[in-house]
Design an enzyme around this catalytic site. Structure first.
Site, PDB file in Angstrom:
ATOM      1  N   TYR A  93      -3.365   4.020 -35.328  1.00 50.00           N
ATOM      2  CA  TYR A  93      -2.703   3.188 -34.406  1.00 50.00           C
ATOM      3  C   TYR A  93      -1.559   3.967 -33.622  1.00 50.00           C
ATOM      4  O   TYR A  93      -0.620   4.699 -34.243  1.00 50.00           O
ATOM      5  CB  TYR A  93      -1.800   2.353 -35.438  1.00 50.00           C
ATOM      6  N   SER A 188      -6.894   4.637 -40.880  1.00 50.46           N
ATOM      7  CA  SER A 188      -5.978   3.495 -40.665  1.00 50.46           C
ATOM      8  C   SER A 188      -6.467   2.614 -39.601  1.00 50.46           C
ATOM      9  O   SER A 188      -7.688   1.977 -39.765  1.00 50.46           O
ATOM     10  CB  SER A 188      -4.620   3.942 -40.180  1.00 50.46           C
ATOM     11  N   GLN A 189      -6.057   2.516 -38.375  1.00 42.90           N
ATOM     12  CA  GLN A 189      -6.538   1.602 -37.153  1.00 42.90           C
ATOM     13  C   GLN A 189      -7.960   2.224 -37.026  1.00 42.90           C
ATOM     14  O   GLN A 189      -9.238   1.575 -36.904  1.00 42.90           O
ATOM     15  CB  GLN A 189      -5.983   1.997 -35.987  1.00 42.90           C
ATOM     16  N   ASP A 274       0.344   2.871 -50.769  1.00 43.79           N
ATOM     17  CA  ASP A 274       0.285   2.592 -49.238  1.00 43.79           C
ATOM     18  C   ASP A 274       1.110   1.195 -49.065  1.00 43.79           C
ATOM     19  O   ASP A 274       0.495   0.059 -49.384  1.00 43.79           O
ATOM     20  CB  ASP A 274      -1.075   2.333 -48.819  1.00 43.79           C
ATOM     21  N   HIS A 304       0.206   6.073 -47.100  1.00 42.90           N
ATOM     22  CA  HIS A 304      -0.709   5.754 -45.982  1.00 42.90           C
ATOM     23  C   HIS A 304      -1.231   7.242 -45.533  1.00 42.90           C
ATOM     24  O   HIS A 304      -2.444   7.127 -44.713  1.00 42.90           O
ATOM     25  CB  HIS A 304       0.031   5.129 -44.838  1.00 42.90           C
TER      26      HIS A 304
END
Length: 323
Positions: A93, A188-189, A274, A304
């Site tokens: 992201y 992540s994203q 996370d 994360h």
């Protein structure tokens, strides 16, 4: 055994399978979306990059994504004859594809590495992006999560997921790629996008999402203490009458729903401390995958950042067993 600091005990996570309602037209929605994108776009353009990287081939790819919009990517691959297996990677992201040659590990391991730029992003961290998003949206909070939030047809991630699938379409046609050995990955994203690509593209043969974002939206937007999920929470705190419309839109994009369509091998990773992507939302997607060949690496004391380069080593080992 480590317990999650932000969520629920690991034994409960392994059983967590939320009953997320699925839109009745979900498959038709994505079939129409992808058909329209394929009709709107034509061929990709590939240009070799000159620069400091001499022992690998680095190429600048421009391909038609959603609505035929030009999307950029880097291809980094070994010299010599092909075809080779490919790993298509999606970015986290706020980041972009960066500079040519920044990510060399997959190519050094013998794969064709394709790194997709994320439309409209690239200015939050890293070294930038090169792909605009020419489509607007209605009222939104800062960030990308609420752009077009009241309509699945208008939502930002409809465009991004379509870009991701269209990239796989083009990679499968490249003469130096073995089209029977294409994997998708990202953190992540990027992990959430990889889940979507694995669910929506018949060309994908393995899916490797790390601490994937964009999963189990109903839980994530009420329980996650850190952004970006809180962008949606903040939007709903203002637009109090749009909760049902927002949840309906997100159900078309939810990785824990799309994961039900993944039939190829998967290797997930999750971090139990996370606070950006709760472990339960990762397990919601992982547990939804019907494929028999599926594994998840658990990092009990990480946030994360997840497994970082430790996980890359695990991915290489796992992928070589299958490719």
């Amino acid at each position: 055994m480590a317990l999650s600091r932000t969520d629920m005990p690991l034994n409960d996570l392994r059983q967590y399978a939320p009953d997320l309602p699925e839109p009745p037209d979900l498959d038709d929605f994505w079939s129409r979306t992808l058909a329209e994108a394929r009709a709107a776009g034509s061929s990709a353009q590939l240009e070799q990059v000159s620069g400091p990287i001499q022992e690998l081939i680095v190429e600048d790819l421009t391909f038609p994504g959603f609505a035929g919009d030009p999307v950029r990517a880097w291809i980094t691959r070994p010299k010599g004859e092909g075809p080779r297996p490919a790993v298509v990677e999606y970015v986290g992201y706020g980041g972009g594809r960066g500079l040519a040659g920044e990510k060399l590990a997959w190519a050094a391991a013998g794969y064709v590495h394709v790194l997709m730029d994320t439309r409209g992003q690239g200015s939050g961290w890293g070294t930038g992006g090169d792909t605009p998003d020419p489509h607007g949206s209605g009222p939104a909070t800062p960030g990308y999560m609420t752009r077009g939030i009241t309509s699945a047809a208008e939502h930002y991630y409809r465009r991004v997921y379509t870009d991701a699938v269209r990239l796989v379409d083009h990679v499968a046609e490249m003469p130096f790629v073995d089209r029977e050995r294409i994997a998708v990955t990202g953190g992540s994203q990027g992990g959430g996008i990889a889940i979507a690509a694995g669910a929506l593209s018949p060309q994908v043969r393995a899916v490797m999402p790390d601490v994937p974002f964009l999963c189990d939206f109903p839980r994530a937007i009420t329980q996650t203490p850190q952004p970006p999920f809180t962008e949606i929470t903040r939007y709903l705190s203002v637009h109090r009458d749009e909760v049902d419309a927002v949840l309906t839109t997100l159900s078309y994009l939810d990785g824990a729903i799309l994961a039900r369509r993944i039939q190829v091998p998967v290797l997930f990773s999750v971090a139990l401390m996370d606070e950006v992507v709760l472990p339960s939302t990762v397990f919601a997607a992982f547990n939804a995958v019907p494929a028999a060949d599926k594994e998840i690496e658990v990092y009990g004391f990480n946030g994360h950042e997840g497994g970082a380069f430790w996980q890359w080593h695990r991915q290489v080992e796992w992928l070589r067993e299958r490719f």
